[in-house]
Design an enzyme around this catalytic site. Structure first.
Site, PDB file in Angstrom:
ATOM      1  N   TRP A 133      28.934  45.045  40.871  1.00  0.00           N
ATOM      2  CA  TRP A 133      28.075  45.661  41.878  1.00  0.00           C
ATOM      3  C   TRP A 133      27.023  46.605  41.307  1.00  0.00           C
ATOM      4  O   TRP A 133      26.103  47.006  42.014  1.00  0.00           O
ATOM      5  CB  TRP A 133      28.939  46.457  42.869  1.00  0.00           C
ATOM      6  N   ASN A 134      27.122  47.006  40.039  1.00  0.00           N
ATOM      7  CA  ASN A 134      26.281  48.126  39.604  1.00  0.00           C
ATOM      8  C   ASN A 134      24.797  47.778  39.478  1.00  0.00           C
ATOM      9  O   ASN A 134      23.937  48.637  39.629  1.00  0.00           O
ATOM     10  CB  ASN A 134      26.810  48.759  38.309  1.00  0.00           C
ATOM     11  N   LYS A 157      30.314  34.356  42.814  1.00  0.00           N
ATOM     12  CA  LYS A 157      31.248  35.268  43.470  1.00  0.00           C
ATOM     13  C   LYS A 157      30.829  36.683  43.083  1.00  0.00           C
ATOM     14  O   LYS A 157      31.085  37.135  41.969  1.00  0.00           O
ATOM     15  CB  LYS A 157      32.691  35.014  43.028  1.00  0.00           C
ATOM     16  N   GLY A 209      32.384  42.257  34.071  1.00  0.00           N
ATOM     17  CA  GLY A 209      33.283  43.103  34.836  1.00  0.00           C
ATOM     18  C   GLY A 209      34.251  43.854  33.941  1.00  0.00           C
ATOM     19  O   GLY A 209      34.002  44.066  32.756  1.00  0.00           O
ATOM     20  N   SER A 210      35.366  44.211  34.523  1.00  0.00           N
ATOM     21  CA  SER A 210      36.353  45.022  33.824  1.00  0.00           C
ATOM     22  C   SER A 210      37.172  44.180  32.845  1.00  0.00           C
ATOM     23  O   SER A 210      37.181  42.943  32.916  1.00  0.00           O
ATOM     24  CB  SER A 210      37.307  45.673  34.830  1.00  0.00           C
ATOM     25  N   GLU A 231      31.512  39.526  29.619  1.00  0.00           N
ATOM     26  CA  GLU A 231      30.824  40.758  29.235  1.00  0.00           C
ATOM     27  C   GLU A 231      31.574  41.869  29.937  1.00  0.00           C
ATOM     28  O   GLU A 231      31.511  42.003  31.157  1.00  0.00           O
ATOM     29  CB  GLU A 231      29.357  40.712  29.657  1.00  0.00           C
ATOM     30  N   LEU A 232      32.327  42.656  29.168  1.00  0.00           N
ATOM     31  CA  LEU A 232      33.280  43.591  29.748  1.00  0.00           C
ATOM     32  C   LEU A 232      32.801  45.037  29.592  1.00  0.00           C
ATOM     33  O   LEU A 232      31.789  45.314  28.960  1.00  0.00           O
ATOM     34  CB  LEU A 232      34.653  43.388  29.099  1.00  0.00           C
ATOM     35  N   CYS A 265      27.518  50.116  32.116  1.00  0.00           N
ATOM     36  CA  CYS A 265      28.444  49.891  30.996  1.00  0.00           C
ATOM     37  C   CYS A 265      27.984  50.622  29.741  1.00  0.00           C
ATOM     38  O   CYS A 265      28.794  50.970  28.894  1.00  0.00           O
ATOM     39  CB  CYS A 265      28.615  48.394  30.728  1.00  0.00           C
TER      40      CYS A 265
END
Length: 331
Positions: A133-134, A157, A209-210, A231-232, A265
């Site tokens: 969402w960022n 998604k 994401g996480s 990509e975390l 991030c």
């Protein structure tokens, strides 16, 4: 999981969207697969024209697109408009350079000449994209533009707190002239990822994401022998040594910690400062933070956005209290 637009500044739930059923997920995959069968047969030049049209549409209606970002995740107007523009620039880049990037590369093979071995870039098909969402547009476009110019289609998604941004991206590509399904949004549950990645029509997954989300998706991708890119989250260190321009470093640290409400991030999450310049750095940093103006993100005077959700505030509150208990001075 519930998909809802909740104004982070007021807490008002503006709109809700039902989570997709198993049948709706299947229909979304079918739509993306159907679009792929048309899309990958078009020329790179045609696909480039669609991406350029999408960039033009973003710029022509930038205030509306930016307003969705401010509404759903609290991004201040100036930063929201900047995200719209960088998204347009990414689309434009792949429109300008797609043919060059996708051109075959020829390798020398001993005894066979210089052009008998070619490295070609063929599309895979439907790619499942799981985005955070960022940066609700940038995250979709930075993955989507290279996928689409290459002839793939996307099953998106998006994060549950930015459903209108997800719909805006789907609508943008259709308005730009891409076939329906080229970018297919689906309000899927977390559990639906297993259904999606087990489907033979879905050929890979790209996630931002996480670490937890990445581990889950990577396990499903591996189980189903699907290509994956992850990509975390990062925990970037901002290190200030004794030969630094301290004022410049401190001012950049304020920006690096608070841009996008600190929800990046690559935010400056750990400030590590040499003892010899610490006091000077802290004074400049403290003054810079004090000058930030928190408030309504749609107000041009606001320079510090609200966090994206009440959940984010609760998590931060726990972290602050834990730090205080550990002996940290909280200002």
């Amino acid at each position: 999981m519930a998909y809802a637009s909740t104004n982070p500044y007021t807490g008002e739930v503006v709109a809700t969207f039902p989570t997709a059923t198993t049948e709706e997920v299947d229909a979304a995959i079918a739509s993306a697969d159907h679009a792929f069968r048309e899309w990958h047969t078009t020329t790179v030049e045609h696909r480039a024209s669609i991406l350029q049209r999408a960039a033009d549409l973003l710029r022509a209606d930038h205030a509306r697109y930016a307003g969705i970002l401010t509404l759903e995740m609290g991004k201040v107007t100036a930063e929201a408009e900047a995200e719209v523009e960088i998204s347009a620039k990414i689309l434009e880049y792949y429109a300008d350079h797609g043919a060059e990037l996708l051109a075959p590369r020829y390798l020398h093979a001993e005894g066979y000449g210089d052009t008998d071995v070619a490295v070609v870039n063929d599309p895979l098909g439907v790619i499942f994209t799981v985005e955070p969402w960022n940066f609700p547009y940038y995250q979709v476009v930075r993955v989507g533009a290279p996928l689409l110019i290459g002839g793939n289609t996307m099953l998106l998604k998006h994060a549950s707190i930015v459903p209108q941004a997800a719909l805006a991206m789907e609508g943008l590509m259709e308005e730009a002239g891409a076939p329906k399904g080229a970018l297919t949004n689906v309000f899927a549950s977390h559990e639906a990822s297993e259904q999606i990645l087990a489907d033979a029509r879905v050929r890979g997954v790209a996630l931002t994401g996480s670490e937890g989300a990445g581990a889950s998706i990577a396990a499903l991708a591996g189980k189903n022998l699907k290509k994956s890119t992850l990509e975390l989250g990062g925990m970037d260190a901002f290190i200030v040594l004794d030969d630094a321009d301290v004022e410049k470093a401190a001012n950049w640290a304020v920006l690096g910690r608070h841009w996008n409400g600190g929800q990046v991030c690559t935010s400056s999450k750990r400030l590590i400062v040499a003892d010899s310049v610490y006091d000077h750095f802290l004074a400049v940093y403290r003054a810079g933070v004090a000058a930030l103006v928190a408030g309504d993100p749609s107000d041009p005077e606001t320079t510090l956005a609200p966090l994206s959700s009440a959940e984010a505030v609760d998590i931060l509150r726990v972290q602050v209290e834990h730090a205080r208990e550990e002996g940290v001075t909280v200002e």
